[in-house]
Design an enzyme around this catalytic site. Sequence first.
Site, PDB file in Angstrom:
ATOM      1  N   LEU A 139     -16.930  34.638  49.517  1.00 53.13           N
ATOM      2  CA  LEU A 139     -15.859  34.548  50.872  1.00 53.13           C
ATOM      3  C   LEU A 139     -15.599  36.102  50.982  1.00 53.13           C
ATOM      4  O   LEU A 139     -15.481  37.016  50.169  1.00 53.13           O
ATOM      5  CB  LEU A 139     -14.723  33.906  50.250  1.00 53.13           C
ATOM      6  CG  LEU A 139     -14.881  32.377  49.941  1.00 53.13           C
ATOM      7  CD1 LEU A 139     -13.279  32.020  49.405  1.00 53.13           C
ATOM      8  CD2 LEU A 139     -15.410  31.648  50.994  1.00 53.13           C
ATOM      9  N   ASP A 140     -15.698  36.232  52.344  1.00 57.65           N
ATOM     10  CA  ASP A 140     -14.908  37.524  52.783  1.00 57.65           C
ATOM     11  C   ASP A 140     -13.501  37.841  51.870  1.00 57.65           C
ATOM     12  O   ASP A 140     -12.900  37.320  51.591  1.00 57.65           O
ATOM     13  CB  ASP A 140     -14.817  37.665  54.186  1.00 57.65           C
ATOM     14  CG  ASP A 140     -16.165  37.339  54.898  1.00 57.65           C
ATOM     15  OD1 ASP A 140     -17.195  37.868  54.409  1.00 57.65           O
ATOM     16  OD2 ASP A 140     -16.131  37.067  56.203  1.00 57.65           O
ATOM     17  N   LYS A 141     -13.501  39.228  52.010  1.00 60.14           N
ATOM     18  CA  LYS A 141     -12.104  39.953  51.350  1.00 60.14           C
ATOM     19  C   LYS A 141     -10.861  39.054  51.856  1.00 60.14           C
ATOM     20  O   LYS A 141      -9.930  38.673  51.010  1.00 60.14           O
ATOM     21  CB  LYS A 141     -12.009  41.171  51.516  1.00 60.14           C
ATOM     22  CG  LYS A 141     -10.474  41.816  51.091  1.00 60.14           C
ATOM     23  CD  LYS A 141     -10.665  43.144  51.168  1.00 60.14           C
ATOM     24  CE  LYS A 141      -9.224  43.723  50.859  1.00 60.14           C
ATOM     25  NZ  LYS A 141      -8.991  45.337  51.174  1.00 60.14           N
ATOM     26  N   THR A 143     -10.646  36.291  53.439  1.00 58.98           N
ATOM     27  CA  THR A 143     -10.747  34.801  53.834  1.00 58.98           C
ATOM     28  C   THR A 143     -10.356  34.044  52.271  1.00 58.98           C
ATOM     29  O   THR A 143     -10.717  34.651  51.212  1.00 58.98           O
ATOM     30  CB  THR A 143     -12.324  34.281  53.871  1.00 58.98           C
ATOM     31  OG1 THR A 143     -12.488  34.888  55.202  1.00 58.98           O
ATOM     32  CG2 THR A 143     -12.360  32.817  53.842  1.00 58.98           C
ATOM     33  N   ARG A 238     -17.361  33.550  61.282  1.00 64.10           N
ATOM     34  CA  ARG A 238     -16.716  34.738  62.198  1.00 64.10           C
ATOM     35  C   ARG A 238     -17.427  34.983  63.403  1.00 64.10           C
ATOM     36  O   ARG A 238     -17.089  34.951  64.483  1.00 64.10           O
ATOM     37  CB  ARG A 238     -16.236  35.729  61.508  1.00 64.10           C
ATOM     38  CG  ARG A 238     -15.202  35.514  60.260  1.00 64.10           C
ATOM     39  CD  ARG A 238     -15.178  36.674  59.268  1.00 64.10           C
ATOM     40  NE  ARG A 238     -14.683  37.785  59.794  1.00 64.10           N
ATOM     41  CZ  ARG A 238     -14.595  38.962  59.286  1.00 64.10           C
ATOM     42  NH1 ARG A 238     -15.142  39.128  58.010  1.00 64.10           N
ATOM     43  NH2 ARG A 238     -14.033  40.058  59.532  1.00 64.10           N
TER      44      ARG A 238
END
Length: 328
Positions: A139-141, A143, A238
């Site tokens: 997961l992105d930082k 998210t 995104r």
Amino acid sequence: MTPPGGTELSARVPSEYVGQRLDQALAGLLPEFTRSQIQKWIRSGLVQVDAAPARARDRIRGGEQVRITVPQAPAVDWEAQAIPLEVVYEDDELLVIDKPAGLVVHPAAGNWEGTMLNALLNHDPRLRHLPRAGIVHRLDKDTSGLLVVARVERARRDLIEQLRQRSLQREYLAIVCGIAVAGGTIDAPIGRHRVHRTRMAVSEGGRAAVSHFRVEARFRAHSLLRVRLESGRTHQIRVHLAHRRFPILGDPVYGGRLQIPPLSSGQFAAALRAFRRQALHAARLAVVHPASGETMHWTSPLPADMVALLKALEADMQAHGSVRGRRA
């Protein structure tokens, strides 16, 4: 010949990849590896197609048997750090983590420590013996939400195969700018942005990417969407939602300039400005257990900052009446 500790992978290329370059098709078949890694292996002679050497630019005809000798990843002595982890499930095969926003998943330039990987090594030192400490998707930082981690090599390979077969199910909740009338499917390949190389973009030469979404709630100028992933490209949700002109609220990269709806109260405008991360949460995860074969499901409630944002959006809508939307 397989290098010591290396792995041999083999697959028959399905017809959906006909006409694609070999490196592009393999990137789609093997989502756990990057296209640049695959290109390097092809140049090094580690990839054979129908038992013959291959080139990255070779075009897929369909049905080819591909064999790849994957070199062993170099050992990296990441530091175990006592960082709190919210473990929602664990057994001998896997862990399920509910990641908070702000926590980087894997060390990289600018974030060599203080990551979820460092926390995992502290939670279970045996993960040091697995590539990426058993992390098979990220997961992105900024998210929040659920992700699964393998604890043994058998489970790691099984989960990677589930990702490849699209049987590992992931659903997200996203608060987006714009009013979506109906849900839909976004089938658009994603690759590096041609100019801004740290960003991703919809690109004809990118890797296949599919996202399905439906509308959970509508507000005066925003929507709450539930998004289900088939693929797992970098920044996929995104990029896809921004491509459909529904950028995620608070996204500093793909969100564009913050738009404050007309006649907004000062309190509501301040709430929008104060939300400084993408409003994206991995809310549901389902995997087939590598040992038992049982399908297991987990859910994660929205974090407090997204709950507060939804309350502000609801209050703003009630203050201004009904909304009019546009089709996705």
